[in-house]
Design an enzyme around this catalytic site. Sequence first.
Site, short mmCIF file in Angstrom:
data_model
loop_
_atom_site.label_atom_id
_atom_site.label_comp_id
_atom_site.label_asym_id
_atom_site.label_seq_id
_atom_site.Cartn_x
_atom_site.Cartn_y
_atom_site.Cartn_z
N GLU A 27 -4.62 8.21 -2.68
CA GLU A 27 -5.10 6.91 -2.19
C GLU A 27 -5.42 5.97 -3.35
OE1 GLU A 27 -5.18 5.48 0.74
OE2 GLU A 27 -4.26 7.25 1.62
N HIS A 80 0.83 -1.21 0.00
CA HIS A 80 0.00 0.00 0.00
C HIS A 80 0.87 1.26 0.00
CE1 HIS A 80 -3.65 2.37 1.22
NE2 HIS A 80 -2.72 3.13 1.79
N GLU A 81 1.79 1.33 0.94
CA GLU A 81 2.62 2.54 1.06
C GLU A 81 3.55 2.69 -0.14
OE1 GLU A 81 1.75 4.65 3.15
OE2 GLU A 81 0.57 3.40 4.51
N HIS A 128 1.75 4.70 -2.70
CA HIS A 128 1.90 6.13 -2.42
C HIS A 128 3.27 6.63 -2.90
CE1 HIS A 128 -1.70 7.08 -0.18
NE2 HIS A 128 -1.48 6.17 0.74
#
Length: 493
Positions: free
Chosen positions: A291, A261-262, A265
């Site tokens: 997001e 997930h990160e 980003h």
Amino acid sequence: MSIYQQLTDNFKKISHFQHLQAICGWDQAAKMPSGGNQARSEAMAELSVHIHALLTAPELEEAFDKAQGESLSAHEQASLREMQRQWQHANVLSKELVQAKSMAGAKCEHAWRSQRGDNDWQGFEKNWSEVVKLSKEEAQIRAEATGLSAYDAMLDIYEPGTTSAQLDRVFADVKDWLPRLINQVIEKQKSEHFIPPSGTFATEQQKALGIEVMKLLQFDFNHGRLDESVHPFCGGVPQDVRITTRYNQDEFMQSLMGIVHETGHARYEQGLPQMYAGLPAGSARSMGIHESQSLFFEMQVGRSTAFIEHLSRLAGNTFAQHDQAIFDKDNFQKLYTRVEKGFIRVDADELTYPAHVILRYEIERDLMNGHIKHTDVPELWNEKMKAYLGLSTTGNYNHGCMQDIHWTDGAFGYFPSYTLGAMYAAQFMMSMKQELDVNTVIKSGDLSPIFNWLEKNIWSQGSLLTTNELVKHATGDILNAAHFKQHLSDRYL
């Protein structure tokens, strides 16, 4: 030198201080000893005031007026628009309010780190009351300056052009079909047999596995790093992206997918247009778009069957001493698409996650608009958890309204970004599949075609386009939540 060039020089100077602010914030969350918090908070509050002063310099108003009359390219006009937007956001607030909010947020967030574990609502509420008071003051000031409602004025910081009226419509539709879909999937999965992870998964092994997955996702380690914090986040600046996760030695799956997930980003940050580095136009378009990239990595790619095969192989190699049946690709697929009603947003599965977001949105909307008091939040949280997920949080503050870091520093208006991001991600994948055989690309282990599409259509655009323009540029349409519903139905039913 043109007025436009003078403005760009000024905003690049501001970005240098914001760079330092970002790294100080990362250090405060990931490396700083707890005893340094007071001094660090004072230093960062002073830095916030300095940045605010540069953003609100009296001569900027006249400079913007004059720059409008200059001969500028379309990209320069977009860049000017974004500089002016940032200036307008800053110019409505006094330096005293900026400093007070920074100090109150730092104090509340630092104390929250231990108060959450202690389930200490009373202690937290004493600090949070000041954060809420100052945030409502800010919201009212912004509302008067923009003509928006108090909450919409805060929402506009994170989601330019989006209103609560729009969110109410979108989320009302989700609330209509989501509970039924959750129950259908849970019933369907009752007959599935799976082997849960068991034993001890050493932190160092988890970190090594995470780095291997980041390499698969083509994270640029020359311009970023992975660390550990209480709450996973992506920080820093595009040239030096800092991502963190948290480790639990009883299981490895949350930290691993948190890293995926990160990294989404981080890849967005690393892919932003170099030509406009240090300028608002070279920044992320909105938190919802930000997001969308992390959720594209985590949900659209990360939980696909093809990517799960890579994860299962890498995890099996890393944890060779464990029962290898855990790492069978079919077992991994079941583990990573398991749907359960739970208390914690960051641990929630893809299907129940929107319920957590809608709950928070409805509370913060009513809090900023003055319809509820901050002391009403625990009871309202409990009521909405029971209504949306059938769970009670009575007296369970650490699994209820104290679980998130976002409200500790007054980031009201942020939460809708998560579900907007999931919707954008589903729409981007729909459009990408019209050009690429995504499954074959992922299977190959070289995900470059996927990243090239994202770089061309999303990353390289920065904030040169408005959100609607960006989504239409990438997909041919503005946000259409039907793609999100279709994606969930296809994957889980």
